[in-house]
Design a protein around this motif. Structure first.
Motif, PDB file in Angstrom:
ATOM      1  N   ASP A  85       0.808  -1.214   0.000  1.00 18.84           N
ATOM      2  CA  ASP A  85       0.000   0.000   0.000  1.00 18.84           C
ATOM      3  C   ASP A  85       0.843   1.267   0.000  1.00 18.84           C
ATOM      4  O   ASP A  85       0.478   2.265  -0.627  1.00 18.84           O
ATOM      5  CB  ASP A  85      -0.925   0.007   1.216  1.00 18.84           C
ATOM      6  N   GLU A 126       7.752  -0.561  -7.128  1.00 11.88           N
ATOM      7  CA  GLU A 126       6.593  -0.232  -6.284  1.00 11.88           C
ATOM      8  C   GLU A 126       5.415   0.244  -7.132  1.00 11.88           C
ATOM      9  O   GLU A 126       4.268  -0.182  -6.925  1.00 11.88           O
ATOM     10  CB  GLU A 126       6.997   0.852  -5.277  1.00 11.88           C
ATOM     11  N   MET A 130       1.598  -1.084  -7.584  1.00 14.58           N
ATOM     12  CA  MET A 130       0.485  -0.202  -7.211  1.00 14.58           C
ATOM     13  C   MET A 130      -0.458   0.052  -8.372  1.00 14.58           C
ATOM     14  O   MET A 130      -1.666   0.203  -8.184  1.00 14.58           O
ATOM     15  CB  MET A 130       1.037   1.107  -6.650  1.00 14.58           C
ATOM     16  N   GLY A 136      -1.760   3.686  -4.372  1.00 15.94           N
ATOM     17  CA  GLY A 136      -0.814   3.587  -3.273  1.00 15.94           C
ATOM     18  C   GLY A 136      -0.176   4.928  -3.002  1.00 15.94           C
ATOM     19  O   GLY A 136      -0.528   5.946  -3.610  1.00 15.94           O
ATOM     20  N   ILE A 179      -1.886   6.992  -7.437  1.00 11.94           N
ATOM     21  CA  ILE A 179      -0.595   6.783  -6.769  1.00 11.94           C
ATOM     22  C   ILE A 179      -0.027   8.157  -6.437  1.00 11.94           C
ATOM     23  O   ILE A 179       0.270   8.946  -7.341  1.00 11.94           O
ATOM     24  CB  ILE A 179       0.379   5.992  -7.649  1.00 11.94           C
TER      25      ILE A 179
END
Length: 256
Positions: A85, A126, A130, A136, A179
């Motif tokens: 997350d 990442e 996401m 995220g 994001i």
């Protein structure tokens, strides 16, 4: 209710200092914390501290400048806890203090490899996850050296300015994908890195506090927890309109 209950957070460079304080803070807010560092004993100690406080955490050693390590790190977080997350890209090194023309290629390469390439590779891995998961939050740890210059620290300054640039670009590219990417810029913080810089700058004649306290308008250096508090807030839903921000947390240092 805790801010991060049932959320998973990855914190690189979390064997000590700002990274450790951030990992502990997220755990206290209910997160599953993935602790990562090249310092395995330090990282495992961070995990033990979280467990002692009844938090949830795991450790995975990773060199953030190695793309395979980074991919495995993010995959482990997802496999262990079912998702990712939030991520805090904090791993970094200070290198050697020297005049611009005396800086070695090896020092420059080492700093850029860890600080800038490391943040870049981590953000890529990442963000890929996401995107698939629907959103995220990412916080990169830059520095006041990412906002202004510091004689003697040219490679470090370059690396931290680059992190600010990467943060802004990623924030613009992925804002519509839910994001949020932001960065914090710590001033003098009571960490091993600051102690190393003070040792180099004064040949041990002054402690980091003696050297740095007078340079901050607030009259002191900061604590790792003070930086961690901002990072944790930026990752929370309370900061839902924060996108692409590069925020000093520096006791007024860059306001001078």
């Amino acid at each position: 209710m805790a801010l991060f209950t049932d959320k998973t957070v990855l914190v690189t460079g979390s064997a000590a200092g700002i990274g450790r304080a951030t990992a502990l803070g997220f755990a206290a807010q209910g997160a599953n914390v993935v602790v990562s560092d090249i310092d395995q004993p330090g990282g495992e100690e961070t995990v033990a501290m979280i467990h002692k406080a009844d938090g949830t955490a795991m450790f995975q050693r990773a060199d953030v400048s190695n793309v395979d390590d980074v991919a495995a790190l993010v995959a482990s977080a997802v496999d262990q806890y079912g998702g990712l997350d939030c991520a805090v890209n904090n791993a970094g090194i200070e290198g050697t203090i020297a005049p611009f023309t005396d800086q070695t290629e090896a020092n420059y390469d080492a700093i850029m490899r860890v600080n800038t390439k490391g943040a870049f590779l981590c953000m890529q891995a990442e963000i890929r996850h996401m995107l698939a998961a629907g959103g995220g939050a990412i916080v990169n740890v830059s520095s006041v050296a990412g906002l202004i210059g510091f004689p003697g620290l040219s490679p470090y300054v370059a690396s931290k300015h680059a992190i600010a640039g990467l943060t802004r670009n990623a924030a613009l590219e992925y804002a519509k994908a839910a994001i949020r990417v932001n960065a914090v810029c710590p001033g003098g913080i009571d960490t091993r890195m600051l102690d190393s810089l003070a040792e180099q700058a004064t040949s041990g004649a002054q402690t980091s506090q003696q050297m740095m306290d007078p340079l901050h308008p607030i009259g002191r250096i900061g604590t790792a927890v003070e930086v961690a508090n901002l990072i944790i807030w930026l990752c929370s839903g309370q900061a839902s309109f924060m996108v692409g921000a590069i925020i000093p947390v520096d006791g007024g240092f860059v306001a001078q």
